[in-house]
Every structure is written in C-alpha cells, then in structure tokens.
Design a protein around this motif. Structure first.
Motif, PDB file in Angstrom:
ATOM      1  N   LYS A  28       0.858  -1.275   0.120  1.00 33.56           N
ATOM      2  CA  LYS A  28      -0.027  -0.021   0.088  1.00 33.56           C
ATOM      3  C   LYS A  28       0.830   1.393   0.018  1.00 33.56           C
ATOM      4  CE  LYS A  28      -4.078  -2.068   1.908  1.00 33.56           C
ATOM      5  NZ  LYS A  28      -5.049  -2.251   0.780  1.00 33.56           N
ATOM      6  N   VAL A  41      -7.791   6.018   9.658  1.00 28.45           N
ATOM      7  CA  VAL A  41      -7.696   4.693   8.461  1.00 28.45           C
ATOM      8  C   VAL A  41      -6.354   4.238   8.593  1.00 28.45           C
ATOM      9  CG1 VAL A  41      -7.890   4.131   6.211  1.00 28.45           C
ATOM     10  CG2 VAL A  41      -9.311   6.060   7.140  1.00 28.45           C
ATOM     11  N   LYS A  80      -3.864   1.082   7.488  1.00 30.97           N
ATOM     12  CA  LYS A  80      -3.696   0.022   6.580  1.00 30.97           C
ATOM     13  C   LYS A  80      -2.242  -0.653   6.766  1.00 30.97           C
ATOM     14  CE  LYS A  80      -6.569   2.248   3.191  1.00 30.97           C
ATOM     15  NZ  LYS A  80      -7.019   2.658   1.919  1.00 30.97           N
ATOM     16  N   VAL A  89      -6.966  -3.423   6.755  1.00 29.63           N
ATOM     17  CA  VAL A  89      -7.546  -2.002   6.855  1.00 29.63           C
ATOM     18  C   VAL A  89      -8.648  -2.038   7.992  1.00 29.63           C
ATOM     19  CG1 VAL A  89      -8.791  -0.265   5.747  1.00 29.63           C
ATOM     20  CG2 VAL A  89      -7.291  -1.601   4.394  1.00 29.63           C
ATOM     21  N   ILE A 146     -10.718   0.989  10.067  1.00 31.98           N
ATOM     22  CA  ILE A 146     -11.127   2.371  10.535  1.00 31.98           C
ATOM     23  C   ILE A 146     -11.487   2.541  11.902  1.00 31.98           C
ATOM     24  CG2 ILE A 146     -12.844   4.152   9.635  1.00 31.98           C
ATOM     25  CD1 ILE A 146     -12.079   3.048   7.019  1.00 31.98           C
ATOM     26  N   GLU A 187      -3.855   7.084   6.807  1.00 36.48           N
ATOM     27  CA  GLU A 187      -4.638   8.196   5.689  1.00 36.48           C
ATOM     28  C   GLU A 187      -5.722   8.728   6.286  1.00 36.48           C
ATOM     29  OE1 GLU A 187      -4.637   5.845   2.013  1.00 36.48           O
ATOM     30  OE2 GLU A 187      -6.759   5.686   2.561  1.00 36.48           O
ATOM     31  N   GLU A 188      -5.821   9.850   5.604  1.00 37.44           N
ATOM     32  CA  GLU A 188      -7.100  10.504   5.588  1.00 37.44           C
ATOM     33  C   GLU A 188      -8.164   9.664   5.550  1.00 37.44           C
ATOM     34  OE1 GLU A 188      -8.761  14.328   3.132  1.00 37.44           O
ATOM     35  OE2 GLU A 188      -6.978  13.228   2.575  1.00 37.44           O
ATOM     36  N   PHE A 189      -9.401  10.196   6.327  1.00 34.04           N
ATOM     37  CA  PHE A 189     -10.533   9.398   5.981  1.00 34.04           C
ATOM     38  C   PHE A 189     -11.582  10.030   4.688  1.00 34.04           C
ATOM     39  CE2 PHE A 189     -15.313   8.726   6.702  1.00 34.04           C
ATOM     40  CZ  PHE A 189     -15.304   7.235   6.849  1.00 34.04           C
ATOM     41  N   LEU A 190     -11.830   9.219   3.808  1.00 36.54           N
ATOM     42  CA  LEU A 190     -12.731   9.892   2.895  1.00 36.54           C
ATOM     43  C   LEU A 190     -14.061   9.761   3.141  1.00 36.54           C
ATOM     44  CD1 LEU A 190     -10.362   8.566  -0.251  1.00 36.54           C
ATOM     45  CD2 LEU A 190     -10.697  11.009   0.727  1.00 36.54           C
ATOM     46  N   GLU A 201     -18.454   4.516  -2.403  1.00 37.44           N
ATOM     47  CA  GLU A 201     -17.555   3.633  -3.038  1.00 37.44           C
ATOM     48  C   GLU A 201     -18.055   3.141  -4.409  1.00 37.44           C
ATOM     49  OE1 GLU A 201     -16.103   1.744   0.638  1.00 37.44           O
ATOM     50  OE2 GLU A 201     -14.683   0.734  -0.872  1.00 37.44           O
ATOM     51  N   LYS A 226     -19.211  -4.666   1.198  1.00 36.65           N
ATOM     52  CA  LYS A 226     -18.170  -5.368   1.729  1.00 36.65           C
ATOM     53  C   LYS A 226     -18.492  -5.783   3.134  1.00 36.65           C
ATOM     54  CE  LYS A 226     -14.166  -3.700  -0.670  1.00 36.65           C
ATOM     55  NZ  LYS A 226     -14.008  -2.883  -1.494  1.00 36.65           N
ATOM     56  N   MET A 264     -13.489   6.334  -4.187  1.00 36.90           N
ATOM     57  CA  MET A 264     -14.412   6.975  -3.434  1.00 36.90           C
ATOM     58  C   MET A 264     -14.869   8.063  -4.053  1.00 36.90           C
ATOM     59  SD  MET A 264     -15.696   6.392  -0.439  1.00 36.90           S
ATOM     60  CE  MET A 264     -14.607   5.815   0.958  1.00 36.90           C
ATOM     61  N   ILE A 315      -8.789   4.584  -3.396  1.00 36.82           N
ATOM     62  CA  ILE A 315      -8.652   3.929  -2.143  1.00 36.82           C
ATOM     63  C   ILE A 315      -7.540   2.889  -2.296  1.00 36.82           C
ATOM     64  CG2 ILE A 315      -9.774   2.418  -0.291  1.00 36.82           C
ATOM     65  CD1 ILE A 315     -12.427   3.843  -0.956  1.00 36.82           C
ATOM     66  N   GLU A 316      -7.736   2.208  -3.143  1.00 36.65           N
ATOM     67  CA  GLU A 316      -6.778   1.087  -3.328  1.00 36.65           C
ATOM     68  C   GLU A 316      -6.702   0.382  -4.852  1.00 36.65           C
ATOM     69  OE1 GLU A 316      -7.783  -2.634  -1.758  1.00 36.65           O
ATOM     70  OE2 GLU A 316      -9.800  -2.753  -2.510  1.00 36.65           O
TER      71      GLU A 316
END
Ligand code: AMP
Ligand code: GLY
Length: 426
Positions: A107, A145, A147, A157, A159, A189-192, A196, A218, A277, A286-287
């Motif tokens: 990541k 977040v 990861k 991951v 949250i 990382e920053e939460f978005l 999704e 998910k 996102m 996101i990935e």
C-alpha cells in the motif's frame, strides 16, 4: 486455444463460464477450481500457489493462455517465474509480473506511485515504528484509517472511530505483529467521506480498455454493518457513476495510472481494479488491485458482449491499441450466499440443494463435490446473479434466485442494491 485459469472462487467460475461462452468448455482448465467450474471446464487438482506443479500442468496440457485469478501468486512472482522458463516462451499470460503486482502488494508503494503521477488519493504517511505512528494519530481527528502495507487477506484495513482504538491497533501491528511481515509498515491516511465504487481496466502495459464498473457491498451485515468481508454482493452498472463522473475517473485516474505503469516499465499485462471513493462528485483512489474482483467479476463478465477471449489474447500480446469492449446495457446484481459465522469461523460440508432455473446464473465459490452431492466448502459459498433493465428488476430476480438454494446455515444480506434505487428513475 487452450486456457488455464488459476484460482478457486466465484471469480474464477465466472471467468471460466464467460470464456466457455466464447469457445466451449473442452479447452478450458481451472486449477484447482470448485464444484461450479466443473460444469464449464476441467478442474486440475493443484493449488494456485504451487508454482512448480502448475508449470508442469501448463506444459503437459499445452496451455496457450494462462489467466491468473488471485493476487497472492501475482505478488509472489508467478508471472516472473514462468517467464524465465524456456518452456513458456510462447505462453500468453494475463497477470502482471511482480514489479506491477506491487501496486496491490504494498500500500505504501501504491501511495507513492499515486503521488508521483498526481492521481487523487487520501493524504497519508507511512510508519515503521509504533511511537511515530502513535504521535501522528494524536495529531489527527477521528475517524482514523490504518492500513497494513502488505497483503493481509482483506483484513489489513481498520477504520478506528476513537484515538484509543487506533492506538490499540498500532500495538497489534507493531508489537503483537498480527499481520507478520505484511505489517512491517503501516499506512495511516485521511478518511474519505463518500460513496465507494470500483472501476476495472484491462491493459497490455501501454493501452487499456475499460470494463463495466461495479459497486461492492463489503460488510457482513445489512445497512453496511459488522466486519468487512471479501464482498457480500455487487451491482453493475453503478447508477451514480454518470458520464460526467466517469470522465473524471478516466482522465484523473485511469489514464495517469496506465501512463505510470508504462513510465515505470512495469511488466503489466492484465487487469487493474481501482477501488475509489466518490467524494462530492470527485473520484479518489482507495486502493489498487492487480486482478479482477470477487464478487465483482460475477456481475461484470455477463455484461461484456463480443469476444472476451479476443480481448485477453490482445492484452497478452500487447495488441490492445484500438480495441474496445462492448458493454451490455442491462443491470446485473449478485448476492453472496455465505456460511453462518463468516467472516469468522464456520462449518463446512453442508449439502447444498439447488432448484435450478435455466435462466439463473449461479456462480460457485466455496463448494466441493462429495460423492453425488455438492457441499459447502468455504465462507462465501455461492453468488447468485439477477439481470434486469434496472437495479430493482435485477434485485428481484437475484433474491428469487437466492431463495431457491438451500443449505444449513445459509446467510445473505437482504439489502444489496437498495441504496442505489434512489439514483434511478423507475
Ligand atoms: P481496502 O482493503 O483498501 O479495500 O479497504 C477496505 C475498506 O476500507 C474500503 O473498501 C473502504 O470502505 C475503507 N477505506 C479504505 N480507505 C479509506 C479511506 N481513506 N477513507 C474511508 N474509507 C476507506
Ligand atoms: N470484492 C473485493 C475484492 O475482490 O477485492
């Protein structure tokens, strides 16, 4: 054309089914496959992680095209392994080498790549020790977040809603080493805040074609509650992904990603699956995954018209330039039938009773044949797919389809697609 698909999930059943539609099932092999792949291909009893044994099968079966389903062998270099073996000089391989698969395998690497090629993604920092990570968490606002850098079977991951929870997770990663080496680095990382969805491209390393997009559900519970899973249902197309949004996705994300892959000289022939996102109409990555999704494939492949095999061979021979994919206009919706307890512990070996309808699409995941019975053999057991002119129609079809299948402890979400109905004029 003789084809081998490696993997054992619903994704691989959907791939085998779609290719059988193009060329019939006689020349399609799946290693190891499941009870469903037996219906449209020949199963080969070999783990998708056993490189040496797979190579011998590829040689003995005179395979022309190999399609690698899951991420693990890609990240671990199966493509590189085959390319240095003179027996496979002519083998067409759909699946990147390890220098491309690292986009999913690390990541931290993926974030550096996105920054280098100005691809929108959440702001982040990477840590290799507990103290620095904890200090960073204390400077941020909730939610957090976190990861694990490496492959963690979809569990890497977290949250965290509170600082305490985030700090506890940092301990688990660096002190208890719950992810082993996959947790040598931690990306925070920053939460978005947004909705999704996923887009998929097939690339030969320079050119690409865009597949139908999909939305995955998910979490295990209705209303997106409970723990994360591999995916409990999917819908394609995604009604909020209108033309304007998809143009942004292509120009800001897909094109710079493919140019980056080319600029880095990655050995990349295969699929790239971009989880993103939609934040107020703007897409953020996101990935990256370096394969098709499961259960995304089960809704995407039925929507691809024309010849899928032509696209795969074009990609594997660097001839994708000028190609396009026919997207069928109908909607597909999948519901995953899981074993009670999944994503935690669950029982295997329960007999599955089908009441088949010739119009149904039922893809197998964790299934096996024992004697003359089909039994459960995994957490996610089957994905049933409905089709329709819109989400509502596809949903009704899929739920009727799901009700016709019975096994002890069957569990599925009851709200797949519900949130998308408001985007449709029906
Ligand atoms: P991944 O394993 O990277 O797909 O992440 C698992 C899930 O965590 C994603 O599907 C998202 O729902 C969520 N997620 C990951 N990154 C973020 C982020 N920066 N902001 C909000 N949610 C995220
Ligand atoms: N359904 C998510 C994945 O395949 O990664």
């Amino acid at each position: 054309m003789r084809i081998l698909i490696t993997g054992s999930g619903g994704r691989e059943h959907a791939i085998a089914w779609r290719l059988a539609r193009d060329i019939g099932s006689e020349n399609i092999f799946v290693a190891p496959g499941n009870a469903g792949t037996k219906q449209c291909a020949t199963n080969i009893d070999c783990s998708y992680n056993n490189f040496e044994m797979l190579a011998n099968h590829i040689d003995e079966l005179h395979i022309d095209l190999l399609m690698i389903g899951p991420e693990e062998p890609l990240v671990n270099g199966f493509t590189d392994y085959l390319k240095q073996d003179p027996r496979f000089a002519k083998l067409m391989i759909v699946g990147p080498g390890s220098n491309g698969a690292i986009l999913e395998g690390s990541k931290d690497f993926a974030k550096q790549f996105m920054n280098k090629y100005s691809i929108p993604t959440a702001a982040y920092q990477t840590f290799e020790s507990k103290d620095k990570a904890a200090e960073y968490i204390r400077s941020l606002k909730s939610p957090y977040v976190l990861k694990a850098d490496g492959l963690a079977a979809g569990k890497g991951v977290v949250i965290a809603q509170t600082e305490e929870e985030a700090l506890k997770h940092i301990d688990l990663v660096f002190q208890n080493r719950v992810f082993g080496d996959a947790g040598n680095k931690l990306v925070i990382e920053e939460f978005l805040d947004g909705i999704e969805m996923s887009v998929f491209a097939l690339t030969d390393g320079r050119n690409y074609v865009l597949l139908p997009e999909a939305k995955d559900y998910k979490r295990i519970g209705d209303g997106d509650t409970g723990p994360n899973t591999g995916g409990m249902g999917t819908v394609s197309p995604v009604p909020f992904a209108n033309k304007e949004f998809m143009q942004k996705v292509v120009s800001r994300i897909v094109e710079p990603t493919i140019s980056g892959i080319a600029a880095e000289n990655m050995d990349y022939c295969g699929f790239i699956f971009i989880g993103l996102m939609n934040v107020g109409g703007d897409p953020f990555v996101i990935e990256y995954n370096v394969r098709l999704g499961d259960p995304e494939t089960q809704v995407i492949l039925p929507r691809i018209g024309g010849s899928f095999i032509d696209l795969l061979t074009a990609a594997a021979t660097q001839q994708l330039e000028g190609k396009s994919i026919e997207h069928e206009a109908f909607t597909t919706l999948s519901i995953v039938l899981a074993s009670e307890g999944y994503p935690g512990a669950y029982k295997k070996g329960n007999e599955i009773e089908f009441e088949p309808d010739p119009n149904d699409l039922v893809f197998h995941a964790g299934t096996a044949v024992v004697g003359d019975k089909t039994v459960t053999a995994g957490g996610r057991v089957l994905a049933v797919v409905g089709k329709g002119n819109n989400v509502t129609e596809a949903m009704i079809w899929a739920y009727e389809n799901a009700e016709r299948i019975k096994f002890e402890g069957v569990y599925y979400r009851n709200d797949i697609g519900f949130d998308l109905m408001k985007y449709e004029n029906i």
